[in-house]
Design an enzyme around this catalytic site. Sequence first.
Site, PDB file in Angstrom:
ATOM      1  N   THR A  16       0.889  -1.061  -0.068  1.00 43.78           N
ATOM      2  CA  THR A  16      -0.021  -0.030  -0.054  1.00 43.78           C
ATOM      3  C   THR A  16       0.744   1.344   0.201  1.00 43.78           C
ATOM      4  O   THR A  16       0.298   2.228  -0.770  1.00 43.78           O
ATOM      5  CB  THR A  16      -0.991  -0.039   1.281  1.00 43.78           C
ATOM      6  OG1 THR A  16      -1.855  -0.970   1.007  1.00 43.78           O
ATOM      7  CG2 THR A  16      -1.901   1.185   1.354  1.00 43.78           C
ATOM      8  N   LYS A  37      -8.544  -0.346  -5.336  1.00 40.98           N
ATOM      9  CA  LYS A  37      -8.479  -1.685  -4.368  1.00 40.98           C
ATOM     10  C   LYS A  37      -9.377  -2.729  -4.769  1.00 40.98           C
ATOM     11  O   LYS A  37     -10.641  -2.605  -4.512  1.00 40.98           O
ATOM     12  CB  LYS A  37      -8.771  -1.118  -3.115  1.00 40.98           C
ATOM     13  CG  LYS A  37      -8.501  -2.371  -1.944  1.00 40.98           C
ATOM     14  CD  LYS A  37      -6.923  -2.888  -2.147  1.00 40.98           C
ATOM     15  CE  LYS A  37      -6.758  -3.658  -0.983  1.00 40.98           C
ATOM     16  NZ  LYS A  37      -5.377  -4.275  -0.713  1.00 40.98           N
ATOM     17  N   GLY A 110      -3.835  -5.247  -5.442  1.00 35.84           N
ATOM     18  CA  GLY A 110      -4.416  -6.398  -5.348  1.00 35.84           C
ATOM     19  C   GLY A 110      -4.403  -6.725  -3.585  1.00 35.84           C
ATOM     20  O   GLY A 110      -4.450  -5.758  -2.626  1.00 35.84           O
ATOM     21  N   ALA A 111      -4.898  -7.905  -3.309  1.00 36.54           N
ATOM     22  CA  ALA A 111      -4.651  -8.296  -1.671  1.00 36.54           C
ATOM     23  C   ALA A 111      -3.672  -9.378  -1.576  1.00 36.54           C
ATOM     24  O   ALA A 111      -4.104 -10.571  -2.304  1.00 36.54           O
ATOM     25  CB  ALA A 111      -6.319  -8.750  -1.403  1.00 36.54           C
ATOM     26  N   GLY A 170       9.519  -3.094  -0.802  1.00 36.17           N
ATOM     27  CA  GLY A 170       8.570  -2.190   0.031  1.00 36.17           C
ATOM     28  C   GLY A 170       8.962  -1.804   1.133  1.00 36.17           C
ATOM     29  O   GLY A 170       8.083  -0.707   1.692  1.00 36.17           O
ATOM     30  N   SER A 171       9.967  -2.139   1.461  1.00 33.84           N
ATOM     31  CA  SER A 171      10.456  -1.471   3.046  1.00 33.84           C
ATOM     32  C   SER A 171      11.961  -1.484   3.192  1.00 33.84           C
ATOM     33  O   SER A 171      12.454  -2.691   3.680  1.00 33.84           O
ATOM     34  CB  SER A 171       9.627  -2.069   4.290  1.00 33.84           C
ATOM     35  OG  SER A 171       9.765  -1.571   5.407  1.00 33.84           O
ATOM     36  N   GLY A 202       9.415   2.855   7.235  1.00 41.66           N
ATOM     37  CA  GLY A 202       8.537   3.676   8.129  1.00 41.66           C
ATOM     38  C   GLY A 202       8.168   4.970   7.253  1.00 41.66           C
ATOM     39  O   GLY A 202       7.569   5.840   7.703  1.00 41.66           O
TER      40      GLY A 202
END
Length: 241
Positions: A16, A37, A110-111, A170-171, A202
């Site tokens: 997200t 979404k 997506g989920a 993503g992080s 973060g």
Amino acid sequence: MPVLVITGTGTEVGKTVTTAAVAATALAAGRSVAVLKAAQTGLRPDERGDADEVARLAGPVTTAELARYPEPLAPGTAARRAGMAPVSPREVADRAAKLAAEHDLVLVEGAGGLLVRFDAAGGTLADAAGLLGAPVLVVAHAGLGTLNTTELTALEVRRRDLELAGVVIGSWPDSPDLASRCNVADLPEVAEAPLLGAIPSGAGALPPADFRKTAPTWLAPRLDGTWDREAFQVREGPQPG
């Protein structure tokens, strides 16, 4: 690239926030953006969903959500247990196509992963991407284990004759370990697709103004940003022995 499908290698990979970064960067480049979404799970009707979070961080985007289910499960399972109608890939594709007629860029989030099931027939986000003929952006973990899940996702994308736009971490941790540092080089190799960015850990907690200002520096030019993988490349450290 009027429609971009964004999937993860699993849950909790930063999908997200990555979607928000792509949206913010496209907005900064002067493009109109919609975020769809496909199915939101694990939230009550009055709670803010992922599309709302993208809008909070990125700015003025059009948001749409096809269905919401109360339990934090795969959409098909959550729909069945709630006695609610499932979402089909055709519904996702039709709504995305309608949004694409009115916007420069539509981001379909997506989920979970690419093959998480939407309905009893086994429909997935991959099926929706196929109906749209849209490229797929894969959001991956930074650290140990990510090479396997990323390669499996990339293999499925190619098996379905879909375009793999690239991979985004993503992080990205503040203090990356050896596996994370090595993965900067290894992820594009196993995916056979470019590494298109790294979102700092973060980033979703930043004030929206700071998020929008900085987001282009996290993404490569293919996503309208200025991120340079070569400049980002981190030394892997000394070899053992």
